[in-house]
Design a protein around this motif. Structure first.
Motif, PDB file in Angstrom:
ATOM      1  N   GLY A 150       0.817  -1.210   0.000  1.00  0.00           N
ATOM      2  CA  GLY A 150       0.000   0.000   0.000  1.00  0.00           C
ATOM      3  C   GLY A 150       0.849   1.258   0.000  1.00  0.00           C
ATOM      4  N   MET A 151       1.923   1.267   0.801  1.00  0.00           N
ATOM      5  CA  MET A 151       2.785   2.441   0.845  1.00  0.00           C
ATOM      6  C   MET A 151       3.471   2.659  -0.495  1.00  0.00           C
ATOM      7  SD  MET A 151       3.591   4.952   2.695  1.00  0.00           S
ATOM      8  CE  MET A 151       2.801   4.337   4.189  1.00  0.00           C
ATOM      9  N   ALA A 152       3.870   1.586  -1.150  1.00  0.00           N
ATOM     10  CA  ALA A 152       4.496   1.719  -2.463  1.00  0.00           C
ATOM     11  C   ALA A 152       3.524   2.339  -3.470  1.00  0.00           C
ATOM     12  CB  ALA A 152       4.968   0.350  -2.952  1.00  0.00           C
ATOM     13  N   ILE A 153       2.284   1.911  -3.421  1.00  0.00           N
ATOM     14  CA  ILE A 153       1.267   2.487  -4.307  1.00  0.00           C
ATOM     15  C   ILE A 153       1.098   3.976  -4.013  1.00  0.00           C
ATOM     16  CG2 ILE A 153      -1.194   2.450  -4.897  1.00  0.00           C
ATOM     17  CD1 ILE A 153      -1.132  -0.580  -4.283  1.00  0.00           C
ATOM     18  N   ALA A 154       1.098   4.336  -2.736  1.00  0.00           N
ATOM     19  CA  ALA A 154       0.944   5.744  -2.357  1.00  0.00           C
ATOM     20  C   ALA A 154       2.108   6.583  -2.873  1.00  0.00           C
ATOM     21  CB  ALA A 154       0.838   5.863  -0.840  1.00  0.00           C
ATOM     22  N   LEU A 155       3.326   6.072  -2.790  1.00  0.00           N
ATOM     23  CA  LEU A 155       4.483   6.808  -3.288  1.00  0.00           C
ATOM     24  C   LEU A 155       4.382   7.015  -4.793  1.00  0.00           C
ATOM     25  CD1 LEU A 155       7.391   5.155  -1.258  1.00  0.00           C
ATOM     26  CD2 LEU A 155       6.354   7.389  -0.870  1.00  0.00           C
ATOM     27  N   LYS A 156       3.971   5.980  -5.494  1.00  0.00           N
ATOM     28  CA  LYS A 156       3.810   6.118  -6.948  1.00  0.00           C
ATOM     29  C   LYS A 156       2.771   7.185  -7.277  1.00  0.00           C
ATOM     30  CE  LYS A 156       5.713   2.462  -9.508  1.00  0.00           C
ATOM     31  NZ  LYS A 156       5.647   1.948 -10.892  1.00  0.00           N
ATOM     32  N   ARG A 157       1.682   7.171  -6.540  1.00  0.00           N
ATOM     33  CA  ARG A 157       0.640   8.170  -6.774  1.00  0.00           C
ATOM     34  C   ARG A 157       1.143   9.586  -6.497  1.00  0.00           C
ATOM     35  NH1 ARG A 157      -4.954   5.933  -4.098  1.00  0.00           N
ATOM     36  NH2 ARG A 157      -5.790   4.941  -5.967  1.00  0.00           N
ATOM     37  N   ALA A 158       2.093   9.702  -5.554  1.00  0.00           N
ATOM     38  CA  ALA A 158       2.668  11.006  -5.222  1.00  0.00           C
ATOM     39  C   ALA A 158       3.846  11.347  -6.132  1.00  0.00           C
ATOM     40  CB  ALA A 158       3.108  11.019  -3.765  1.00  0.00           C
ATOM     41  N   HIS A 205      -6.995  -2.259   6.518  1.00  0.00           N
ATOM     42  CA  HIS A 205      -6.736  -1.419   5.354  1.00  0.00           C
ATOM     43  C   HIS A 205      -7.060   0.046   5.597  1.00  0.00           C
ATOM     44  CE1 HIS A 205      -6.839  -5.519   3.931  1.00  0.00           C
ATOM     45  NE2 HIS A 205      -6.159  -5.129   2.870  1.00  0.00           N
ATOM     46  N   VAL A 206      -7.993   0.320   6.505  1.00  0.00           N
ATOM     47  CA  VAL A 206      -8.237   1.708   6.888  1.00  0.00           C
ATOM     48  C   VAL A 206      -6.975   2.292   7.508  1.00  0.00           C
ATOM     49  CG1 VAL A 206      -9.522   3.211   8.465  1.00  0.00           C
ATOM     50  CG2 VAL A 206     -10.721   1.452   7.166  1.00  0.00           C
ATOM     51  N   GLN A 210      -9.879  -5.106   2.075  1.00  0.00           N
ATOM     52  CA  GLN A 210      -9.291  -4.701   0.817  1.00  0.00           C
ATOM     53  C   GLN A 210      -9.152  -3.178   0.818  1.00  0.00           C
ATOM     54  OE1 GLN A 210     -12.023  -5.649  -2.395  1.00  0.00           O
ATOM     55  NE2 GLN A 210     -13.789  -5.116  -1.145  1.00  0.00           N
ATOM     56  N   PHE A 211      -8.347  -2.672  -0.106  1.00  0.00           N
ATOM     57  CA  PHE A 211      -8.187  -1.232  -0.203  1.00  0.00           C
ATOM     58  C   PHE A 211      -9.415  -0.599  -0.850  1.00  0.00           C
ATOM     59  CE2 PHE A 211      -3.536  -2.358  -0.221  1.00  0.00           C
ATOM     60  CZ  PHE A 211      -3.245  -1.730   0.986  1.00  0.00           C
ATOM     61  N   SER A 212      -9.755   0.582  -0.375  1.00  0.00           N
ATOM     62  CA  SER A 212     -10.930   1.268  -0.910  1.00  0.00           C
ATOM     63  C   SER A 212     -10.728   1.657  -2.363  1.00  0.00           C
ATOM     64  CB  SER A 212     -11.226   2.525  -0.083  1.00  0.00           C
ATOM     65  OG  SER A 212     -10.158   3.461  -0.173  1.00  0.00           O
TER      66      SER A 212
END
Length: 529
Positions: free
Chosen positions: A30-38, A414-415, A74-76
């Motif tokens: 999840g953190m990796a996805i967040a970094l990519k989004r940023a 996931h929250v 799961q992720f929202s």
């Protein structure tokens, strides 16, 4: 004659990567996805195992499954319309995580088989030095710890365990080649793992004994296959799944968080699930003495309850025994209980849980050292755990945790992960905008959050009379409700969206030129790093 071109000297970079994420479970992915989004692409995920999934990679014991409905597990932002059951099995969860890695292009960032053994903050270089088990060291401006709540399998401190001449199987390291057929098997532990594992072992073993220290509250599991037409509808109408997910999340929040966090204030209401579980037990077990053994001596919600349609009924089988006498020692041929009875066995299954990430032990073996001599193991040993929004500590600049003290609201893992994703990317982005070399939460903000949380923790069910005999991992060694956040998921999410940057100290200092890493070669691309 043309002038000879001189080669420009390129200074050694200050760090190997901007961000190092430790752990490739839900938190790390999840953190990796967040970094990519940023738009932060210079990061790696260090995972000690040979696959992604974290606890879902490690736990492959028979019938391992989610113990909350899959629609909230799961992720929202990445809902899975294809769960085949209301409570998905472990293989489906692993497939979901693998799908996230593929969908968000994380393969190039993964470094499997990379075991982190030490993290050390370098104040002069304004960076983290991350040491690996093979002797190499990587450096990063930021580190995100996504090791989760359950770090290492806990091996019980029982005399004679090393003398046992039969087979020992740890539930987190399941031996799929071992044949239980006709064997005399024993299971130590009656937590959530045993609730899933014991019924399956009873079907395979010649005789099964389950050694119970404390009973667990178990309720009926509304587990059923999800029809294809429903899955088709979820794919075609994503909003439909979102609506149902919201409804289920509220129900889980009321059933878990509501009872645990607010149970002391509404004590009479806690009797409802208590008696519901007792009625379910009565429907499964008619023998009075056996029911008494299976009934917890603490109130519902003091420890995480579980769900199963067959766990209680398993103990009515003639080839299954529930043993509640304390274990005196393990002998070469079996187990001796305090009443002097010898229990001969061929195979011993340890379902005794994990060491918690908020205890000193994991950080004695794998140190985490921050600013001005701060050592996390010593801190957890001698101080009440504090972590701002469960994500960061003042003494650990440029360091974040996906699961820190008071991080998990309890309704959905996931929250918590999404809240951490939001906070970490916000702070890193702000630090980059300011040109800061380091950022850390202020002592004042950290203390303010702790006071807010600890005050709420005093009014939880955990500190009521009903939980005296629970020995719950919700409560840490200092008596704090540190494992869970005593608020609703709504409150924690709202807080993560309103983090004031005034709660952080941003520093911009000249870095001392990067030092050679004591002869340690940089990680080569050919070996996966």
């Amino acid at each position: 004659m043309p002038r000879a071109r001189t080669r420009r000297h390129e200074p050694e970079p200050y760090f190997d990567h901007k961000v190092i994420i430790i752990g490739a479970g839900f938190g790390g992915v999840g953190m990796a996805i967040a970094l990519k989004r940023a738009r932060i692409d210079d990061f790696v995920i260090l995972e000690r195992s040979e696959g992604v999934g974290g606890t879902w990679y490690a736990n492959t014991y028979p019938d391992v499954a989610v113990d909350v409905p899959g629609i909230v597990y799961q992720f929202s932002f990445a809902k899975n319309p294809d769960w085949t059951r209301t409570f998905p099995k472990g293989a489906e969860v692993r497939a979901y995580i693998d799908g996230l890695v593929e969908r968000y292009g994380l393969d190039d960032h993964l470094r499997l088989g990379h075991d982190v053994v030490c993290r050390q903050w370098d104040e002069d270089g304004q960076r983290w030095e991350v040491s690996l088990a093979d002797g190499r060291t990587l450096t990063a401006q930021y580190v995100v710890s996504a090791i989760g709540a359950f770090v290492e399998p806990r091996r019980p401190d029982i005399p004679g365990l090393d003398d046992f001449e039969g087979t020992i199987i740890q539930s987190q390291r399941w031996d799929h080649d071992y044949d239980f057929t006709g064997k005399r098997a024993a299971v130590i532990g009656t937590g959530a793992t045993s609730v899933q594992l014991v019924p399956k072992l009873a079907e395979q073993a010649g005789h099964l004994e389950v050694f119970q220290r404390r009973a667990i509250w178990v309720f009926a599991k509304p587990d059923f296959p999800i029809p294809r037409v429903v899955r088709f509808a979820f794919r075609r109408l994503p909003f439909l799944q979102s609506v149902i997910r919201g409804i289920v999340a509220v129900l889980v929040e009321v059933g878990l968080v509501g009872i645990t966090v607010y149970g002391k204030q509404v004590a009479p209401l806690t009797l409802v699930p208590n008696w519901a579980c007792r009625l379910f037990l009565f429907s499964q077990v008619r023998d009075r003495e056996l029911r008494k053994k299976l009934t917890p001596t603490y109130g519902f919600g003091c420890k995480r309850p579980s769900v199963s349609n067959v766990y209680y009924r398993t103990f009515t089988r003639e080839d299954v025994d529930l043993v509640t006498e304390p274990i005196e020692r393990v002998t070469p041929a079996g187990i001796r209980t305090a009443d002097g009875v010898e229990h001969p066995i061929d195979v011993l299954v340890l379902a005794t849980g994990f060491e918690m990430s908020q205890s000193p032990e994991p950080y004695r073996r794998r140190p985490l050292r921050g600013r001005e001599g701060f050592d996390l193991a010593d801190f957890y040993e001698n101080n009440r755990a504090k972590a701002y929004e469960g994500v960061c500590m003042p003494q650990l600049p440029n360091h974040f945790m996906v699961f820190g003290p008071f991080a998990w609201s309890g309704s959905s893992w996931h929250v918590m992960v999404e809240n951490a994703m939001r906070i970490v990317t916000t702070v890193i982005t702000e630090a980059d905008h300011r040109g800061a070399t380091s950022v850390a939460v202020t002592e004042e903000a950290n203390d303010r959050f702790f006071e807010f949380i600890s005050e709420r923790g005093k009014h939880t069910l955990m500190h009521g009379k009903a939980c005296v005999n629970a020995n719950s991992y919700y409560i840490d060694k200092h008596g704090d409700f540190g494992f869970l956040r005593p608020t609703t998921a709504y409150q924690s999410t709202r807080a993560s969206k309103r983090i004031p940057m005034s709660d952080f100290e941003f520093r911009t200092v000249d870095r001392v030129p990067a030092r050679r890493r004591r002869g340690l070669a940089p990680v080569a691309a050919s070996d996966g790093a």
